[in-house]
Motif scaffolding. Structure first.
Motif, mmCIF file in Angstrom:
data_model
loop_
_atom_site.group_PDB
_atom_site.id
_atom_site.type_symbol
_atom_site.label_atom_id
_atom_site.label_comp_id
_atom_site.label_asym_id
_atom_site.label_seq_id
_atom_site.Cartn_x
_atom_site.Cartn_y
_atom_site.Cartn_z
ATOM 1 N N ASP A 3 0.812 -1.129 -0.109
ATOM 2 C CA ASP A 3 -0.054 -0.083 -0.117
ATOM 3 C C ASP A 3 0.963 1.368 0.044
ATOM 4 N N VAL A 4 1.771 1.300 0.989
ATOM 5 C CA VAL A 4 2.668 2.393 1.109
ATOM 6 C C VAL A 4 4.222 2.073 1.204
ATOM 7 N N VAL A 5 5.140 2.759 0.600
ATOM 8 C CA VAL A 5 6.409 2.564 0.657
ATOM 9 C C VAL A 5 6.969 3.964 1.141
ATOM 10 N N ALA A 6 7.675 4.063 2.033
ATOM 11 C CA ALA A 6 8.365 5.430 2.389
ATOM 12 C C ALA A 6 9.942 5.060 2.454
ATOM 13 N N CYS A 7 10.709 6.427 1.950
ATOM 14 C CA CYS A 7 12.076 6.428 2.050
ATOM 15 C C CYS A 7 12.637 7.415 2.944
ATOM 16 N N GLY A 8 13.658 7.102 3.713
ATOM 17 C CA GLY A 8 14.196 7.945 4.493
ATOM 18 C C GLY A 8 15.091 7.543 5.704
ATOM 19 N N GLU A 9 14.699 8.158 6.578
ATOM 20 C CA GLU A 9 15.708 8.003 7.965
ATOM 21 C C GLU A 9 14.850 6.726 9.046
ATOM 22 N N LEU A 10 15.760 6.031 9.435
ATOM 23 C CA LEU A 10 15.070 4.978 10.492
ATOM 24 C C LEU A 10 16.495 5.254 11.792
ATOM 25 N N LEU A 11 15.979 5.570 12.666
ATOM 26 C CA LEU A 11 17.107 5.948 13.487
ATOM 27 C C LEU A 11 16.537 5.400 15.181
ATOM 28 N N ILE A 12 17.521 5.766 16.143
ATOM 29 C CA ILE A 12 17.134 5.453 17.459
ATOM 30 C C ILE A 12 16.905 6.867 18.207
ATOM 31 N N ASP A 13 15.548 6.884 18.549
ATOM 32 C CA ASP A 13 15.353 7.996 19.621
ATOM 33 C C ASP A 13 15.462 7.705 20.851
ATOM 34 N N PHE A 14 16.429 8.430 21.840
ATOM 35 C CA PHE A 14 16.517 8.225 23.213
ATOM 36 C C PHE A 14 15.615 9.184 23.818
ATOM 37 N N LEU A 40 4.981 4.735 8.372
ATOM 38 C CA LEU A 40 4.668 3.166 8.022
ATOM 39 C C LEU A 40 4.429 2.579 9.324
ATOM 40 N N ALA A 41 4.767 2.743 10.740
ATOM 41 C CA ALA A 41 4.381 2.151 11.667
ATOM 42 C C ALA A 41 2.867 2.368 12.075
ATOM 43 N N ALA A 42 2.533 3.736 11.774
ATOM 44 C CA ALA A 42 0.826 4.069 11.930
ATOM 45 C C ALA A 42 0.154 3.202 10.785
ATOM 46 N N LEU A 43 0.571 3.155 9.760
ATOM 47 C CA LEU A 43 -0.283 2.563 8.683
ATOM 48 C C LEU A 43 -0.426 0.974 8.993
ATOM 49 N N SER A 44 0.795 0.501 9.410
ATOM 50 C CA SER A 44 0.865 -1.033 9.777
ATOM 51 C C SER A 44 -0.005 -1.307 10.840
ATOM 52 N N ARG A 45 -0.061 -0.419 12.019
ATOM 53 C CA ARG A 45 -1.152 -0.583 12.960
ATOM 54 C C ARG A 45 -2.384 -0.483 12.505
ATOM 55 N N PHE A 46 -2.773 0.045 11.562
ATOM 56 C CA PHE A 46 -3.966 0.233 10.962
ATOM 57 C C PHE A 46 -4.334 -1.022 9.837
ATOM 58 N N GLY A 47 -3.319 -1.863 9.615
ATOM 59 C CA GLY A 47 -3.466 -2.926 8.885
ATOM 60 C C GLY A 47 -3.134 -2.862 7.560
ATOM 61 N N LYS A 48 -2.449 -1.810 7.183
ATOM 62 C CA LYS A 48 -2.025 -1.669 5.793
ATOM 63 C C LYS A 48 -0.718 -2.087 5.782
ATOM 64 N N ARG A 49 -0.337 -2.572 4.103
ATOM 65 C CA ARG A 49 0.824 -3.267 3.809
ATOM 66 C C ARG A 49 1.965 -2.153 3.512
ATOM 67 N N THR A 50 3.006 -2.220 4.472
ATOM 68 C CA THR A 50 4.245 -1.399 4.107
ATOM 69 C C THR A 50 5.393 -1.840 3.974
ATOM 70 N N GLN A 126 5.112 -1.307 -7.058
ATOM 71 C CA GLN A 126 4.025 -2.151 -6.564
ATOM 72 C C GLN A 126 3.324 -1.445 -5.479
ATOM 73 N N ALA A 127 3.593 -0.425 -5.293
ATOM 74 C CA ALA A 127 2.902 0.446 -3.842
ATOM 75 C C ALA A 127 1.944 1.527 -4.731
ATOM 76 N N ALA A 128 0.868 1.871 -3.893
ATOM 77 C CA ALA A 128 0.155 2.993 -4.072
ATOM 78 C C ALA A 128 0.497 4.176 -3.973
ATOM 79 N N ILE A 129 1.157 4.587 -2.916
ATOM 80 C CA ILE A 129 1.638 5.444 -2.369
ATOM 81 C C ILE A 129 3.105 5.541 -2.037
ATOM 82 N N PHE A 130 3.890 6.519 -2.323
ATOM 83 C CA PHE A 130 5.091 6.852 -2.014
ATOM 84 C C PHE A 130 5.318 8.176 -1.098
ATOM 85 N N HIS A 131 6.104 8.002 0.106
ATOM 86 C CA HIS A 131 6.053 8.920 1.224
ATOM 87 C C HIS A 131 7.688 9.235 1.504
#
Length: 321
Positions: A3-14, A40-50, A126-131
């Motif tokens: 459903d949604v693909v996102a590109c960018g940062e994935l990091l640790i928040d302390f 993507l985490a929000a979308l996945s919690r809502f049941g979307k494929r990310t 294959q995604a509908a939305i790119f973020h």
């Protein structure tokens, strides 16, 4: 299909945690974060494929982040574990209202080591939305990799969602930050930004005037300006207005805007229509749902760990009624 693909940062928040047994002493809790991953985490919690495209270090933090995505059912085919730099770290500082500021350890950080050849174009196809956002535009090689992903999504007529998410401390030149954020806006279909970002990018604090300029300047379908507890101002080609927010006791606003974006994109996928064809009443319901998701996120600590489920947002809205 995704459903949604996102590109960018994935990091640790302390994230700071008060220690009752040691008054005045602050401990920091390790939380997964990074704006595109939060969406993507929000979308996945809502049941979307990310699925996620980005880089982390091949270290204990990077492997923790990789496992976090897997646990959330976020696809990791586009995730690179690099040996070139350690996973990026962000120390979050909270004021008495729960509003946050960041101190980044990123000189360099693994998130900026994503290369053009690392971009998994098959995922985008294959995604509908790119973020995307701007943190992956601050330095090379991630800047070129991000633009490659954006151009591929545009060529394949995917809906492009953009959140400028300006972090001034990560830019050597704020004029460059502004120019690249405006370039991102020019590529996007949907833009979400804060009041402060709107003033920075457009030069006006008048949301009606500034968003009208944006739609006149760029080929956007919709702009959403989050207003904190006041809610959200929206403008499309056909309508504009403000949808009120929800009163909560905020303890940590980290990820609230990302929860808003994720909830909005979820609603758009559910409606299954172009933003241009959605009636105003339906659009306002969508924004209200997104406001609720954002507000609920502020009542919890961290970003990804704070993202609510669909049932939690619905229950929260019902109780607020």
């Amino acid at each position: 299909m995704v459903d949604v693909v996102a590109c960018g940062e994935l990091l640790i928040d302390f994230t700071p945690v008060q220690q009752k047994e040691k008054p005045g002493s602050i401990a920091f809790e390790q939380n997964p974060g990074g704006a595109p991953a939060n969406v993507l985490a929000a979308l996945s919690r809502f049941g979307k494929r990310t699925s996620f495209i980005g880089a982390v270090g091949n270290d204990v933090f990077g492997r923790f982040l990789q496992q976090t995505l897997i646990r959330l059912n976020i696809g990791t085919k586009g995730l690179v574990l690099t040996e070139e730099a350690h996973t990026t770290l962000a120390f979050v500082h909270l004021d008495e209202t729960g509003d946050r500021s960041f101190h980044f350890y990123r000189n360099p950080g693994a998130d900026i080591m994503l290369r053009e050849q690392d971009v998994n174009e098959a995922l985008i196809a294959q995604a509908a939305i790119f973020h995307f956002g701007t943190l992956s535009l601050t330095h090379e090689p991630a800047r070129s990799a991000t633009w490659r992903a954006v151009e591929y999504a545009k060529q394949h007529q995917r809906l492009l969602s953009f959140d400028p998410n300006i972090r001034a401390s990560l830019w050597e030149d704020l004029e460059e930050a502004k120019a690249l954020a405006l370039k991102g806006m020019a590529k996007a279909d949907i833009v979400k930004l804060s009041e402060e970002e709107l003033a920075f990018l457009v030069g006006s604090e008048d949301v009606v005037e500034a968003t009208a300029w944006m739609l006149g300047q760029y080929d956007l379908q919709a702009v959403f300006v989050t207003l904190g507890e006041k809610g959200c101002f929206y403008r499309t080609r056909n309508n504009f207005g403000t949808v009120g927010g929800f009163q909560v006791t905020a303890i940590d606003t980290t990820g609230a805007g990302d929860a808003f974006v994720g909830a909005l994109l979820y609603q758009l996928l559910e409606v299954g229509e172009s933003m241009l064809d959605i009636p105003q009443a339906t659009l306002e319901d969508m924004v209200r749902f997104a406001n609720a998701a954002g507000a609920l996120t502020t009542t919890r600590s961290g970003a990804i760990p704070a993202m609510p489920t669909l049932s939690e947002v619905k229950s929260f809205m019902e109780a607020a009624r």
